[in-house]
Design a protein around this motif. Structure first.
Motif, short mmCIF file in Angstrom:
data_model
loop_
_atom_site.label_atom_id
_atom_site.label_comp_id
_atom_site.label_asym_id
_atom_site.label_seq_id
_atom_site.Cartn_x
_atom_site.Cartn_y
_atom_site.Cartn_z
N GLU A 1 30.74 41.47 53.12
CA GLU A 1 31.20 41.94 51.80
C GLU A 1 31.49 43.44 51.85
OE1 GLU A 1 29.70 42.41 47.17
OE2 GLU A 1 28.41 41.33 48.58
N HIS B 1 34.94 45.55 50.81
CA HIS B 1 35.00 46.68 49.88
C HIS B 1 35.60 47.92 50.55
CE1 HIS B 1 33.25 44.69 46.49
NE2 HIS B 1 32.14 44.40 47.14
N GLU C 1 38.92 49.91 49.33
CA GLU C 1 38.93 51.35 49.00
C GLU C 1 40.00 52.07 49.83
OE1 GLU C 1 34.85 52.47 49.64
OE2 GLU C 1 34.22 51.02 48.09
N CYS D 1 42.62 38.84 46.85
CA CYS D 1 41.44 39.34 46.14
C CYS D 1 41.66 40.77 45.64
CB CYS D 1 40.21 39.29 47.05
SG CYS D 1 39.64 37.61 47.37
N ARG E 1 41.38 42.02 41.78
CA ARG E 1 40.57 43.22 41.44
C ARG E 1 41.42 44.23 40.68
NH1 ARG E 1 40.79 47.74 44.78
NH2 ARG E 1 39.02 49.20 44.84
N GLY F 1 39.94 44.18 37.27
CA GLY F 1 38.88 45.19 37.41
C GLY F 1 37.84 44.84 38.46
N ASP F 2 37.62 43.55 38.69
CA ASP F 2 36.59 43.12 39.64
C ASP F 2 36.85 41.65 40.00
OD1 ASP F 2 34.36 43.15 41.21
OD2 ASP F 2 32.92 43.50 39.60
N VAL F 3 36.30 41.24 41.12
CA VAL F 3 36.41 39.82 41.52
C VAL F 3 35.12 39.08 41.14
CG1 VAL F 3 36.80 38.23 43.46
CG2 VAL F 3 38.00 40.44 43.39
N ALA F 4 34.01 39.82 41.14
CA ALA F 4 32.70 39.20 40.84
C ALA F 4 32.73 38.52 39.47
CB ALA F 4 31.60 40.27 40.87
N LYS G 1 34.36 36.14 38.38
CA LYS G 1 35.63 35.55 37.93
C LYS G 1 35.70 34.09 38.39
CE LYS G 1 37.14 39.36 36.13
NZ LYS G 1 35.85 40.05 36.10
N LEU H 1 32.76 37.91 47.44
CA LEU H 1 32.88 38.92 46.38
C LEU H 1 32.28 38.45 45.05
CD1 LEU H 1 36.48 40.13 47.26
CD2 LEU H 1 34.36 41.39 47.63
#
Length: 311
Positions: free
Chosen positions: A16, A20, A24, A144, A148, A152-155, A157, A181
């Motif tokens: 993970e 990330h 970034e 992914c 995001r 805003g985020d994948v978590a 979802k 994620l």
């Protein structure tokens, strides 16, 4: 921060934290490719060979553009016009290319595990650009990354992957990446196009498309891969479209607004109609643009490992 791996062979081999870090880095490169001068000298001393043993347009162009944006030297190899046709082995082909002092190999191959096999037999860094119906890691990363960017985020979802799961390397890589994620994944499509092991991946099967779309935040529409089918998996394309195609009327009948994705190439009018593919709920063109930034990030991060290995 650096990647935990020397190669990108599949999502199942990375962490993970790796994902990330790639995201970034891709954020930074996305700014770069939106500037008037879209090039950076980051990989000026790196030579990358693109080895495509299977037809590809979008993935090959996306990698080539990513490499050129990073100022790498690029060698393109197409199996159709090569000595592979004369019986040369994969390792011999690649070793001949490496003897020209290539640092990194981007490979697409019809056989599952081709990248893993190569990584054990040659010293260069390997990026898997799709191996058979197995994995397609950079596609899952850009998918992914696009979720995001939009949400805003994948978590946390909810993502449904619709269509030909059985023959799709995109589906498998997406399942691994989304779960790493923190997303929940369902699959939807004809039972005949579902792998027998699918639920062992922690994914549930929903046969009803409308129910699946009402459940999800994001629907990733896959095409039916006729070129990988040696038998008929459903009665007709028309029947498939009636049951599993997304059109404007179906979208407007849902309880909420969802996001639609497609890895391409799109069979317009089969899994998705043109008015849906081109609507504001679709992020298909964002995926294409993000593909270059994500592949730049992957190549850049792997190249930093090469330099260290060479020291």
């Amino acid at each position: 921060m650096e990647l935990s791996v020397k190669h990108l062979l599949g999502i199942k081999y990375i962490t993970e934290n790796d994902i990330h870090l790639i995201f970034e880095t891709a954020d930074h490169f996305k700014e770069v490719i939106n500037r008037p001068i879209k090039k950076v000298p980051s990989l000026r001393d790196i030579t990358i060979a693109n080895l495509f043993f299977e037809n590809s347009t979008r993935t090959r162009l996306s990698f080539e553009l990513a490499e050129k944006r990073l100022s790498a030297d690029v060698v393109n190899f197409s199996a159709a016009s090569s000595s592979v046709k004369k019986g040369e082995t994969l390792v011999d082909t690649v070793n001949n290319i490496l003897s020209m002092k290539v640092d990194m190999v981007v490979i697409r191959h019809p056989n599952p595990g081709a990248g893993v096999f190569l990584s054990k037999n040659i010293s260069a860094s390997i990026v898997n650009a799709g191996d058979g119906a197995h994995e397609h890691p950079t596609q899952a990363l850009l998918d992914c990354f696009s979720i995001r960017e939009r949400l805003g985020d994948v978590a946390r979802k909810k993502v449904v992957i619709v269509g030909d799961i059985l023959h799709s390397r995109v589906a498998l890589s997406n399942i691994f990446a989304l779960q790493k994620l923190g997303a929940t994944v369902k699959v939807c499509g004809p039972k005949t196009l579902m792998p027998k092991f699918i639920e062992s991946l922690g994914v549930s099967y929903e046969p009803n498309l409308k129910k699946a779309l009402n459940w999800c935040d994001v629907a990733n529409m896959l095409r039916v891969q006729n070129e990988r089918m040696d038998i008929s998996y459903f009665p007709s394309t028309r029947e498939y479209t009636q049951q599993y195609g997304v059109n404007k009327k179906l979208l407007e009948s849902l309880d909420k607004e969802i996001i639609l994705m497609h890895p391409g190439p799109i069979n317009r009018g089969v899994e998705i109609t043109s008015d849906v593919a081109d609507s504001k709920q679709s992020i298909i063109l964002d995926q294409v643009q993000n593909g270059v930034a994500v592949r730049m990030a992957v190549l850049y991060l792997l190249a930093s490992k090469i330099e260290r290995n060479a020291d």
